[in-house]
Write a protein that holds these residues in place. Sequence first.
Motif, PDB file in Angstrom:
ATOM      1  N   GLY A 157      35.672  44.522  37.058  1.00 27.63           N
ATOM      2  CA  GLY A 157      36.967  43.999  36.665  1.00 27.63           C
ATOM      3  C   GLY A 157      37.807  44.932  35.815  1.00 27.63           C
ATOM      4  N   LEU A 158      37.465  46.221  35.771  1.00 25.38           N
ATOM      5  CA  LEU A 158      38.192  47.165  34.921  1.00 25.38           C
ATOM      6  C   LEU A 158      39.680  47.183  35.285  1.00 25.38           C
ATOM      7  CD1 LEU A 158      37.976  49.391  32.720  1.00 25.38           C
ATOM      8  CD2 LEU A 158      37.809  51.042  34.600  1.00 25.38           C
ATOM      9  N   MET A 159      40.530  47.099  34.257  1.00 23.76           N
ATOM     10  CA  MET A 159      41.981  47.096  34.442  1.00 23.76           C
ATOM     11  C   MET A 159      42.551  48.444  34.003  1.00 23.76           C
ATOM     12  SD  MET A 159      42.451  43.925  35.481  1.00 23.76           S
ATOM     13  CE  MET A 159      44.145  43.393  35.167  1.00 23.76           C
ATOM     14  N   LEU A 160      43.554  48.922  34.740  1.00 21.88           N
ATOM     15  CA  LEU A 160      44.248  50.150  34.380  1.00 21.88           C
ATOM     16  C   LEU A 160      45.693  49.834  34.032  1.00 21.88           C
ATOM     17  CD1 LEU A 160      42.938  52.706  37.046  1.00 21.88           C
ATOM     18  CD2 LEU A 160      42.038  52.233  34.754  1.00 21.88           C
ATOM     19  N   GLY A 161      46.264  50.655  33.181  1.00 22.01           N
ATOM     20  CA  GLY A 161      47.631  50.436  32.739  1.00 22.01           C
ATOM     21  C   GLY A 161      48.650  50.930  33.750  1.00 22.01           C
ATOM     22  N   VAL A 162      49.739  50.212  33.857  1.00 22.94           N
ATOM     23  CA  VAL A 162      50.880  50.607  34.682  1.00 22.94           C
ATOM     24  C   VAL A 162      52.044  50.890  33.739  1.00 22.94           C
ATOM     25  CG1 VAL A 162      52.409  49.908  36.555  1.00 22.94           C
ATOM     26  CG2 VAL A 162      50.047  49.075  36.505  1.00 22.94           C
ATOM     27  N   ASP A 163      52.789  51.973  34.025  1.00 28.63           N
ATOM     28  CA  ASP A 163      53.936  52.329  33.176  1.00 28.63           C
ATOM     29  C   ASP A 163      53.526  52.419  31.706  1.00 28.63           C
ATOM     30  OD1 ASP A 163      55.613  52.353  35.406  1.00 28.63           O
ATOM     31  OD2 ASP A 163      56.072  50.215  35.206  1.00 28.63           O
ATOM     32  N   CYS A 164      52.558  53.290  31.461  1.00 36.26           N
ATOM     33  CA  CYS A 164      52.062  53.515  30.097  1.00 36.26           C
ATOM     34  C   CYS A 164      51.555  52.222  29.451  1.00 36.26           C
ATOM     35  CB  CYS A 164      53.121  54.175  29.228  1.00 36.26           C
ATOM     36  SG  CYS A 164      53.137  55.969  29.398  1.00 36.26           S
ATOM     37  N   GLY A 165      50.895  51.380  30.258  1.00 35.55           N
ATOM     38  CA  GLY A 165      50.222  50.211  29.721  1.00 35.55           C
ATOM     39  C   GLY A 165      51.084  48.991  29.546  1.00 35.55           C
ATOM     40  N   SER A 166      52.336  49.023  30.021  1.00 39.41           N
ATOM     41  CA  SER A 166      53.200  47.853  29.863  1.00 39.41           C
ATOM     42  C   SER A 166      52.699  46.673  30.683  1.00 39.41           C
ATOM     43  CB  SER A 166      54.640  48.190  30.263  1.00 39.41           C
ATOM     44  OG  SER A 166      54.709  48.600  31.617  1.00 39.41           O
ATOM     45  N   GLN A 167      51.929  46.946  31.732  1.00 44.41           N
ATOM     46  CA  GLN A 167      51.217  45.884  32.455  1.00 44.41           C
ATOM     47  C   GLN A 167      49.901  46.447  32.971  1.00 44.41           C
ATOM     48  OE1 GLN A 167      54.647  45.985  35.468  1.00 44.41           O
ATOM     49  NE2 GLN A 167      52.951  45.322  36.753  1.00 44.41           N
ATOM     50  N   GLN A 168      49.036  45.557  33.433  1.00 49.72           N
ATOM     51  CA  GLN A 168      47.691  45.960  33.836  1.00 49.72           C
ATOM     52  C   GLN A 168      47.413  45.503  35.272  1.00 49.72           C
ATOM     53  OE1 GLN A 168      45.223  47.412  31.488  1.00 49.72           O
ATOM     54  NE2 GLN A 168      47.090  47.799  30.321  1.00 49.72           N
ATOM     55  N   GLU A 169      46.666  46.337  36.001  1.00 54.28           N
ATOM     56  CA  GLU A 169      46.222  45.958  37.340  1.00 54.28           C
ATOM     57  C   GLU A 169      44.758  46.358  37.494  1.00 54.28           C
ATOM     58  OE1 GLU A 169      48.481  47.174  40.717  1.00 54.28           O
ATOM     59  OE2 GLU A 169      50.419  46.763  39.785  1.00 54.28           O
ATOM     60  N   PRO A 170      43.990  45.639  38.327  1.00 52.80           N
ATOM     61  CA  PRO A 170      42.593  46.009  38.536  1.00 52.80           C
ATOM     62  C   PRO A 170      42.481  47.367  39.222  1.00 52.80           C
ATOM     63  CG  PRO A 170      43.017  43.760  39.288  1.00 52.80           C
ATOM     64  CD  PRO A 170      44.347  44.388  39.019  1.00 52.80           C
ATOM     65  N   LEU A 171      41.558  48.178  38.735  1.00 47.29           N
ATOM     66  CA  LEU A 171      41.311  49.482  39.353  1.00 47.29           C
ATOM     67  C   LEU A 171      41.031  49.332  40.846  1.00 47.29           C
ATOM     68  CD1 LEU A 171      39.148  52.422  38.092  1.00 47.29           C
ATOM     69  CD2 LEU A 171      38.655  51.430  40.313  1.00 47.29           C
ATOM     70  N   ALA A 172      40.194  48.369  41.204  1.00 49.28           N
ATOM     71  CA  ALA A 172      39.818  48.206  42.613  1.00 49.28           C
ATOM     72  C   ALA A 172      41.035  47.906  43.485  1.00 49.28           C
ATOM     73  CB  ALA A 172      38.777  47.097  42.749  1.00 49.28           C
ATOM     74  N   GLN A 173      41.962  47.119  42.955  1.00 52.66           N
ATOM     75  CA  GLN A 173      43.157  46.763  43.716  1.00 52.66           C
ATOM     76  C   GLN A 173      44.042  47.991  43.947  1.00 52.66           C
ATOM     77  OE1 GLN A 173      45.204  43.117  42.438  1.00 52.66           O
ATOM     78  NE2 GLN A 173      47.151  44.224  42.542  1.00 52.66           N
ATOM     79  N   ILE A 174      44.203  48.804  42.893  1.00 53.31           N
ATOM     80  CA  ILE A 174      45.010  50.021  43.018  1.00 53.31           C
ATOM     81  C   ILE A 174      44.344  50.987  44.003  1.00 53.31           C
ATOM     82  CG2 ILE A 174      45.976  51.996  41.780  1.00 53.31           C
ATOM     83  CD1 ILE A 174      45.816  50.242  39.222  1.00 53.31           C
ATOM     84  N   GLY A 175      43.023  51.126  43.870  1.00 55.85           N
ATOM     85  CA  GLY A 175      42.298  52.043  44.751  1.00 55.85           C
ATOM     86  C   GLY A 175      42.399  51.653  46.205  1.00 55.85           C
ATOM     87  N   LYS A 176      42.281  50.379  46.489  1.00 55.17           N
ATOM     88  CA  LYS A 176      42.344  49.938  47.891  1.00 55.17           C
ATOM     89  C   LYS A 176      43.749  50.106  48.461  1.00 55.17           C
ATOM     90  CE  LYS A 176      39.772  46.108  47.066  1.00 55.17           C
ATOM     91  NZ  LYS A 176      38.990  44.882  47.334  1.00 55.17           N
ATOM     92  N   ALA A 177      44.772  49.896  47.636  1.00 52.35           N
ATOM     93  CA  ALA A 177      46.149  50.121  48.094  1.00 52.35           C
ATOM     94  C   ALA A 177      46.368  51.603  48.399  1.00 52.35           C
ATOM     95  CB  ALA A 177      47.135  49.632  47.036  1.00 52.35           C
ATOM     96  N   LEU A 178      45.851  52.458  47.545  1.00 49.54           N
ATOM     97  CA  LEU A 178      45.954  53.895  47.784  1.00 49.54           C
ATOM     98  C   LEU A 178      45.281  54.282  49.102  1.00 49.54           C
ATOM     99  CD1 LEU A 178      46.509  56.851  46.897  1.00 49.54           C
ATOM    100  CD2 LEU A 178      44.341  56.766  45.637  1.00 49.54           C
TER     101      LEU A 178
END
Length: 520
Positions: free
Chosen positions: A388-409
């Motif tokens: 469930g690790l979350m990564l920051g978007v736009d310098c941490g103004s919001q968070q998204e799951p790493l797995a979700q970002i990776g799969k989109a990439l």
Amino acid sequence: MIPDVSEALSWLEANPHALEGIRRGVERETLRISANGRLAQTPHPESLGAALTHKWITTDFAEALLEFITPVDDDVDHLLAMLRDIHRHVARKLGEERMWPMSMPCFIDHTQPIELAQYGSSNIGCFKTLYREGLKNRYGALMQIISGVHYNFSLPLAFWQARLGITDELSGKAEISDGYLRLIRNYYRFGWVIPYLFGASPAICSSFLDGRQTDLPFERSISGMIYLPYATSLRLSDLGYTNKSQNQLGMTFNRLEDYIIALKRAIKTPSADYQRIGLEKHGKRLQINTNVLQIENELYAPVRPKRVTRKGESPSDALLRGGIEYIEVRSLDINPFSPIGIDEQQARFLDLFLIWCTLAEAPEMSAEEVLCTRTNWNKVILEGRKPGLMLGVDCGSQQEPLAQIGKALFRDLRRVALILDGNNHNEQYRQACDNLGACFDDPTLTFSARLLEAMKEHGIGGLGLMLANEYRQTLCDEPLEILTEEGLAAEQSRSWQRQREIEAGDTVGFEQFVAQHNAG
């Protein structure tokens, strides 16, 4: 979080031949070790040629730290066969020594010195050793014997012609440089995917800390290694190959001229910390100068813009003259599952990812945002496999799951893979993409997870020596594929001849040579 690249991908699908002729090169570092797994205390073997001048085999920081350099190649399989041939040759020349198969060093006995790399008596040879003396005094020798793999990458001129409408490299150098800077900005934002997939230093030998204090919540195995349960690449952490003092350089990647100005400023700006070290002690030189960077190559970065230099030319002057020629990826740990430290699947992924970074929109980044991207990198480096690790978007103004970002990439990367496979009439890129994409649903497939399990079973030293022995036997048994024994012997002989010619050609004393550099 992933930028919309659908329009650029549609363009690429309509212009697939723009990707024909991608060029790559690999630089692989590896420590020489003794048969019992300790750091080798022997000098660089003469039978491997002169480290100063050999085309393919040199040393990095220490006499025991080998570095292998491939020629530039437009074929992944041929590139890796060439790298394997260099390994085969070296394995046969090392006698009872082996090549350490991991990024973080083997057990280091602190009573044994780490001998700096030696390059003969020429001014340039002594200068290279003095630079390493400075690195040792600034950062410590242990940090400098951490090993990695560098992947050099350039897109063909046909890509830039089709994408940007330029006619040739010279007249289009500004546009090409801007394209590579876009790649670099996206690499800073999304390059954490590389340690997530390929980080292979989740644990370190406790001897590596050598009394240094750390706040990291390490766990300790029965064998004495220390590790973080979800870590991917401690090599890239603050314990490893980094330099916090360089965070103040204000480096940005929006315009090549600004990058060069910041780099040149760093090699002229005095550092209070390095002034305290001094230039000389008991008649021995301690560093080239007391500036933030002794030379430009001291800049620690996960990726660098590069151009082949001419004789006597600095890296920044080469960039100023001709623009960016290629990109050097510096975030790869040694792949311990390969005898040559990297495998085909990694190379194909890097091609896909770097193409994507070139296509995706990349808004300009302030120096503050460049530093801000480090937050996501650090999360992945220290706990990348945490559920469930979350990564920051736009310098941490919001968070998204790493797995979700990776799969989109990877959905985007798969489209690039199909284009490359269409050009090559096979499915190698798609297969690599599908295999690696599975790591976002199952983190146990990542290098770090697989390696940590093996380390818990065998210990770092036990596993490292077991793999080193296995790879030594494998490489010694395999025939050369591209190089020949005659060609290797000729290059060994020529390298010594080139070194002698350089030594005979010096026209000024070493002190004057250093002074000319510092005035420079």
